[in-house]
Design an enzyme around this catalytic site. Structure first.
Site, PDB file in Angstrom:
ATOM      1  N   GLY A 200     -11.691  -2.916  -9.575  1.00 17.20           N
ATOM      2  CA  GLY A 200     -11.480  -1.904  -8.546  1.00 17.20           C
ATOM      3  C   GLY A 200     -12.229  -0.630  -8.853  1.00 17.20           C
ATOM      4  O   GLY A 200     -13.454  -0.532  -8.670  1.00 17.20           O
ATOM      5  N   THR A 201     -11.511   0.355  -9.377  1.00 14.31           N
ATOM      6  CA  THR A 201     -12.051   1.696  -9.609  1.00 14.31           C
ATOM      7  C   THR A 201     -13.340   1.676 -10.428  1.00 14.31           C
ATOM      8  O   THR A 201     -14.232   2.494 -10.202  1.00 14.31           O
ATOM      9  CB  THR A 201     -10.962   2.538 -10.304  1.00 14.31           C
ATOM     10  OG1 THR A 201      -9.814   2.528  -9.460  1.00 14.31           O
ATOM     11  CG2 THR A 201     -11.395   3.966 -10.515  1.00 14.31           C
TER      12      THR A 201
ATOM     13  N   CYS B  77       0.823  -1.206   0.000  1.00 13.56           N
ATOM     14  CA  CYS B  77       0.000   0.000   0.000  1.00 13.56           C
ATOM     15  C   CYS B  77       0.859   1.259   0.000  1.00 13.56           C
ATOM     16  O   CYS B  77       1.701   1.427   0.882  1.00 13.56           O
ATOM     17  CB  CYS B  77      -0.927   0.034   1.213  1.00 13.56           C
ATOM     18  SG  CYS B  77      -1.961   1.507   1.231  1.00 13.56           S
TER      19      CYS B  77
HETATM   20  C1  LIG Z   1     -10.425   3.879  -2.844  1.00 13.14           C
HETATM   21  C2  LIG Z   1      -9.438   2.743  -2.917  1.00 13.14           C
HETATM   22  C3  LIG Z   1      -9.111   2.042  -1.756  1.00 13.14           C
HETATM   23  C4  LIG Z   1      -8.218   0.971  -1.818  1.00 13.14           C
HETATM   24  N1  LIG Z   1      -7.921   0.271  -0.680  1.00 13.14           N
HETATM   25  C5  LIG Z   1      -7.101  -0.804  -0.738  1.00 13.14           C
HETATM   26  C6  LIG Z   1      -6.859  -1.595   0.413  1.00 13.14           C
HETATM   27  O1  LIG Z   1      -7.385  -1.353   1.508  1.00 13.14           O
HETATM   28  N2  LIG Z   1      -5.999  -2.648   0.277  1.00 13.14           N
HETATM   29  C7  LIG Z   1      -5.407  -2.993  -0.916  1.00 13.14           C
HETATM   30  O2  LIG Z   1      -4.657  -3.973  -0.975  1.00 13.14           O
HETATM   31  N3  LIG Z   1      -5.643  -2.252  -2.038  1.00 13.14           N
HETATM   32  C8  LIG Z   1      -6.464  -1.181  -1.971  1.00 13.14           C
HETATM   33  N4  LIG Z   1      -6.723  -0.463  -3.111  1.00 13.14           N
HETATM   34  C9  LIG Z   1      -6.077  -0.849  -4.387  1.00 13.14           C
HETATM   35  C10 LIG Z   1      -7.009  -1.745  -5.225  1.00 13.14           C
HETATM   36  O3  LIG Z   1      -7.308  -2.936  -4.540  1.00 13.14           O
HETATM   37  C11 LIG Z   1      -6.356  -2.092  -6.599  1.00 13.14           C
HETATM   38  O4  LIG Z   1      -5.157  -2.794  -6.361  1.00 13.14           O
HETATM   39  C12 LIG Z   1      -6.039  -0.852  -7.438  1.00 13.14           C
HETATM   40  O5  LIG Z   1      -7.038   0.130  -7.272  1.00 13.14           O
HETATM   41  C13 LIG Z   1      -5.885  -1.200  -8.917  1.00 13.14           C
HETATM   42  O6  LIG Z   1      -7.076  -1.655  -9.490  1.00 13.14           O
HETATM   43  P1  LIG Z   1      -8.108  -0.656 -10.298  1.00 13.14           P
HETATM   44  O7  LIG Z   1      -7.275   0.170 -11.224  1.00 13.14           O
HETATM   45  O8  LIG Z   1      -9.049  -1.559 -10.985  1.00 13.14           O
HETATM   46  O9  LIG Z   1      -8.768   0.183  -9.248  1.00 13.14           O
HETATM   47  C14 LIG Z   1      -7.620   0.615  -3.057  1.00 13.14           C
HETATM   48  C15 LIG Z   1      -7.957   1.324  -4.213  1.00 13.14           C
HETATM   49  C16 LIG Z   1      -8.848   2.373  -4.170  1.00 13.14           C
HETATM   50  C17 LIG Z   1      -9.198   3.101  -5.447  1.00 13.14           C
END
Ligand SMILES: Cc1cc2nc3c(=O)[nH]c(=O)nc-3n(C[C@H](O)[C@H](O)[C@H](O)COP(=O)(O)O)c2cc1C
Length: 286
Positions: A240-241, A112
């Site tokens: 995710g997003t 993270c």
């Molecule tokens: C608002 C938000 C909160 C997130 N919280 C976590 C988290 O608590 N733990 C984690 O491993 N990744 C967290 N992530 C990362 C996502 O799990 C993911 O790895 C990352 O957003 C890439 O995927 P995406 O582009 O489809 O969002 C978070 C992402 C976002 C946008």
């Protein structure tokens, strides 16, 4: 399997979205409760979203007494994402989760970008977690390492069962008027479409380096995106997003994925996955 990316879906407030997945992944749980960062915690950019949530979560005690029974009632298999600031944090939480048959797997968040304290090496964390639980263990890695394939190999040697790729990458947005950071803490984690090429490269590199099961994520918005991750070497994909803009994305992406695979004449995703097997020796980083 289709999963959500940790932190991008609250199964308790959106149970139907969680039920449209094959498994739900919790937000990262840490030893103690965390309030998270001061606002603003989220900002949009031209190429995706920046967040600086700061791992806000109830802490493992409350998670076990309050969240776990509620998640169990949902009837969706779930994985718990585990975070911490030192190796013992991860080992302690893993050993406490080990007693709960309802937890399908544990994802170790060793990547993270929003927590300030330095964590010990991913390898040490995986090795300690491995001793603490018999549950399937997935290591969520950052693509920011100079050679993510090497980190993946080390995690594999330390006893992980699979890899989750990728977490967000550190980014900064300035308010156009004030030229001050748009997010409360300054920098945050970039997610969304900008991550996709980086994530695909990380999946391909880690697949080539380890041959391990991979959950691919980073900017997936369509079924075709998901198919690309599978063809690069991911066995599973996570959303995710995209879930913030489109809570119906799991059902839509499943349909699109099916159609995109059929266009290639593939009857199953295993056929797409085979592309990674065929290409794994010839994929190059340059
Ligand atoms: C608002 C938000 C909160 C997130 N919280 C976590 C988290 O608590 N733990 C984690 O491993 N990744 C967290 N992530 C990362 C996502 O799990 C993911 O790895 C990352 O957003 C890439 O995927 P995406 O582009 O489809 O969002 C978070 C992402 C976002 C946008």
């Amino acid at each position: 399997m289709l999963l959500n990316a940790s932190g991008c879906l609250d199964a308790l407030t959106a149970p139907d979205v969680a039920r449209s997945l094959d498994a739900f992944v919790t937000k990262t749980v840490t030893p103690l409760p965390r309030e998270g960062n001061a606002p603003a915690r989220i900002a949009e950019t031209d190429v995706g979203m920046l967040n600086a949530i700061g791992l806000a979560n109830p802490g493992i005690d409350r998670f076990l007494t309050r969240n776990l029974p509620q998640l169990e009632k949902l009837g969706v298999p779930f994985w718990v994402s585990v975070g911490g600031f030192q190796t013992d944090d991860y080992a302690d939480i893993c050993s406490r989760l080990d007693d709960h048959a309802v937890v399908s797997a544990i994802e170790l968040n060793v990547s993270c970008p929003n927590v300030e304290a330095p964590v010990e090496s991913a390898t040490q964390i995986v090795a300690a977690a491995r001793l603490a639980t018999r549950k399937p263990l997935w290591a969520k890695l950052s693509p920011a390492a100079p050679d993510v394939g090497e980190v993946a190999q080390a995690a594999q040697a330390a006893g992980v069962d699979g890899l989750s790729l990728i977490n967000t990458l550190r980014g900064l947005k300035l308010d156009a008027r004030t030229l001050r950071p748009a997010l409360g803490p300054g920098q945050g984690g970039l997610s969304g479409p900008a991550l996709k090429p980086i994530a695909l490269a990380a999946v391909a590199s880690c697949y080539r380096a380890t041959g391990m099961p991979i959950v691919g994520m980073g900017g997936i918005q369509t079924g075709l995106d998901a198919l690309e991750f599978i063809a690069a070497g991911a066995q599973h994909v996570a959303l995710g997003t995209v879930l913030f803009a489109d809570p119906d994305a799991p059902a839509r992406i499943r349909m699109e994925l099916h159609a995109a695979a059929a266009e290639h004449g593939w009857n199953s995703y295993d056929d797409a996955y085979a592309v990674a097997h065929e290409e794994s020796l010839s994929l190059r980083t340059t």
